[in-house]
Design a protein around this motif. Structure first.
Motif, mmCIF file in Angstrom:
data_model
loop_
_atom_site.group_PDB
_atom_site.id
_atom_site.type_symbol
_atom_site.label_atom_id
_atom_site.label_comp_id
_atom_site.label_asym_id
_atom_site.label_seq_id
_atom_site.Cartn_x
_atom_site.Cartn_y
_atom_site.Cartn_z
ATOM 1 N N ARG A 52 0.838 -1.207 0.000
ATOM 2 C CA ARG A 52 0.000 0.000 0.000
ATOM 3 C C ARG A 52 0.870 1.253 0.000
ATOM 4 N N TYR A 53 1.947 1.235 0.787
ATOM 5 C CA TYR A 53 2.846 2.379 0.846
ATOM 6 C C TYR A 53 3.405 2.700 -0.534
ATOM 7 N N PHE A 54 3.899 1.696 -1.249
ATOM 8 C CA PHE A 54 4.489 1.966 -2.555
ATOM 9 C C PHE A 54 3.437 2.394 -3.578
ATOM 10 N N ARG A 55 2.198 1.937 -3.427
ATOM 11 C CA ARG A 55 1.126 2.452 -4.301
ATOM 12 C C ARG A 55 0.893 3.939 -4.009
ATOM 13 N N LEU A 56 0.962 4.322 -2.716
ATOM 14 C CA LEU A 56 0.804 5.733 -2.361
ATOM 15 C C LEU A 56 1.981 6.562 -2.854
ATOM 16 N N VAL A 57 3.194 5.996 -2.821
ATOM 17 C CA VAL A 57 4.360 6.688 -3.376
ATOM 18 C C VAL A 57 4.118 6.980 -4.853
ATOM 19 N N ALA A 58 3.598 6.003 -5.565
ATOM 20 C CA ALA A 58 3.304 6.203 -6.987
ATOM 21 C C ALA A 58 2.273 7.310 -7.173
ATOM 22 N N ALA A 59 1.260 7.366 -6.297
ATOM 23 C CA ALA A 59 0.231 8.417 -6.391
ATOM 24 C C ALA A 59 0.844 9.792 -6.148
ATOM 25 N N ILE A 60 1.697 9.912 -5.129
ATOM 26 C CA ILE A 60 2.369 11.190 -4.853
ATOM 27 C C ILE A 60 3.205 11.597 -6.056
ATOM 28 N N ASN A 61 3.923 10.637 -6.639
ATOM 29 C CA ASN A 61 4.772 10.955 -7.779
ATOM 30 C C ASN A 61 3.966 11.326 -9.017
ATOM 31 N N VAL A 87 6.946 -6.104 -5.081
ATOM 32 C CA VAL A 87 6.298 -4.800 -5.242
ATOM 33 C C VAL A 87 6.888 -3.979 -6.393
ATOM 34 N N SER A 88 8.204 -4.021 -6.574
ATOM 35 C CA SER A 88 8.833 -3.124 -7.551
ATOM 36 C C SER A 88 8.292 -3.260 -8.975
ATOM 37 N N PRO A 89 7.948 -4.448 -9.469
ATOM 38 C CA PRO A 89 7.391 -4.515 -10.827
ATOM 39 C C PRO A 89 6.028 -3.825 -10.950
ATOM 40 N N LEU A 90 5.353 -3.611 -9.820
ATOM 41 C CA LEU A 90 4.046 -2.959 -9.851
ATOM 42 C C LEU A 90 4.155 -1.439 -9.953
ATOM 43 N N LEU A 91 5.345 -0.904 -9.691
ATOM 44 C CA LEU A 91 5.555 0.539 -9.747
ATOM 45 C C LEU A 91 5.786 0.990 -11.180
ATOM 46 N N GLU A 92 5.445 2.228 -11.423
ATOM 47 C CA GLU A 92 5.734 2.805 -12.732
ATOM 48 C C GLU A 92 7.254 2.847 -12.892
ATOM 49 N N PRO A 93 7.765 2.577 -14.094
ATOM 50 C CA PRO A 93 9.220 2.516 -14.294
ATOM 51 C C PRO A 93 9.955 3.768 -13.820
ATOM 52 N N ASN A 94 9.402 4.962 -14.070
ATOM 53 C CA ASN A 94 10.099 6.178 -13.651
ATOM 54 C C ASN A 94 10.184 6.287 -12.135
ATOM 55 N N VAL A 95 9.233 5.726 -11.401
ATOM 56 C CA VAL A 95 9.273 5.711 -9.938
ATOM 57 C C VAL A 95 10.290 4.672 -9.478
ATOM 58 N N ARG A 96 10.219 3.482 -10.029
ATOM 59 C CA ARG A 96 11.109 2.380 -9.633
ATOM 60 C C ARG A 96 12.575 2.749 -9.851
ATOM 61 N N GLU A 97 12.871 3.431 -10.954
ATOM 62 C CA GLU A 97 14.257 3.783 -11.270
ATOM 63 C C GLU A 97 14.850 4.777 -10.280
ATOM 64 N N LYS A 98 14.023 5.509 -9.583
ATOM 65 C CA LYS A 98 14.502 6.520 -8.636
ATOM 66 C C LYS A 98 14.726 5.959 -7.235
ATOM 67 N N ILE A 99 14.397 4.700 -6.998
ATOM 68 C CA ILE A 99 14.481 4.111 -5.660
ATOM 69 C C ILE A 99 15.693 3.192 -5.569
ATOM 70 N N THR A 100 16.498 3.411 -4.522
ATOM 71 C CA THR A 100 17.641 2.563 -4.227
ATOM 72 C C THR A 100 17.434 1.974 -2.845
ATOM 73 N N VAL A 101 17.574 0.660 -2.720
ATOM 74 C CA VAL A 101 17.409 -0.028 -1.440
ATOM 75 C C VAL A 101 18.777 -0.491 -0.966
ATOM 76 N N LEU A 102 19.154 -0.046 0.244
ATOM 77 C CA LEU A 102 20.448 -0.410 0.836
ATOM 78 C C LEU A 102 20.228 -1.006 2.218
ATOM 79 N N ARG A 103 21.056 -1.931 2.584
ATOM 80 C CA ARG A 103 20.941 -2.545 3.916
ATOM 81 C C ARG A 103 21.696 -1.670 4.911
ATOM 82 N N SER A 104 22.902 -2.016 5.266
ATOM 83 C CA SER A 104 23.625 -1.263 6.289
ATOM 84 C C SER A 104 24.795 -0.458 5.736
ATOM 85 N N SER A 105 25.232 -0.735 4.537
ATOM 86 C CA SER A 105 26.373 -0.012 3.945
ATOM 87 C C SER A 105 25.866 1.152 3.101
#
Length: 148
Positions: A52-61, A87-105
């Motif tokens: 739901r959060y990532f769907r809302l991110v897409a709406a904001i974008n 979740v990432s394949p459900l996002l619009e490509p322009n939104v997905r390309e702007k997101i970077t997921v990092l663990r601890s480094s």
């Protein structure tokens, strides 16, 4: 909901330099780098609300498509990788390309993007005080809560 409240506040109160349509910043430097810290997130928090959060991110974008330059998610728990794969394949490509997921480094990555004097200490910078914008947001929230 909290992140969307903060995003809307930021767009309306802080980044108020948009064109007449409210889409592109007048200042080419007026883009938004969002850092989301998942340090306190556990397995129980990574259910339907994450999708739901990532769907809302897409709406904001969709409303502010050119305001977000990048979103960096830090301290992502290992289970988040599984959820991101779904979740990432459900996002619009322009939104997905702007997101970077990092663990601890992530501290070197953040220091490459943000001057250490503007980066909070807990993220590898030198800034140990809240920004004026954070203080204003806290006062705004306090005022809203007092009205209820």
């Amino acid at each position: 909901k909290h992140m969307h409240f903060v995003s809307a506040y930021t767009y309306v109160k802080i980044l108020d330099d948009v064109d007449y349509v409210g889409v592109r910043p007048k200042d080419p430097e007026g883009y938004f780098l969002k850092i989301i810290d998942l340090k306190q997130i556990g397995l129980g928090d990574c259910g339907g609300d994450t999708a739901r959060y990532f769907r809302l991110v897409a709406a904001i974008n969709r409303h502010y498509p050119e305001r977000v330059w990048r979103t960096i998610i830090v301290n992502a728990p290992s289970v988040f990788g599984v959820i991101w794969t779904i979740v990432s394949p459900l996002l619009e490509p322009n939104v997905r390309e702007k997101i970077t997921v990092l663990r601890s480094s992530y501290k070197d990555v953040l220091r490459d993007l943000i001057h250490p004097d503007d980066l909070p200490v807990e993220y590898g910078g030198n800034d140990d005080k809240p920004s004026p914008d954070e203080v204003a947001l806290a006062a705004f929230v306090d005022d809203l809560n007092a009205r209820q």
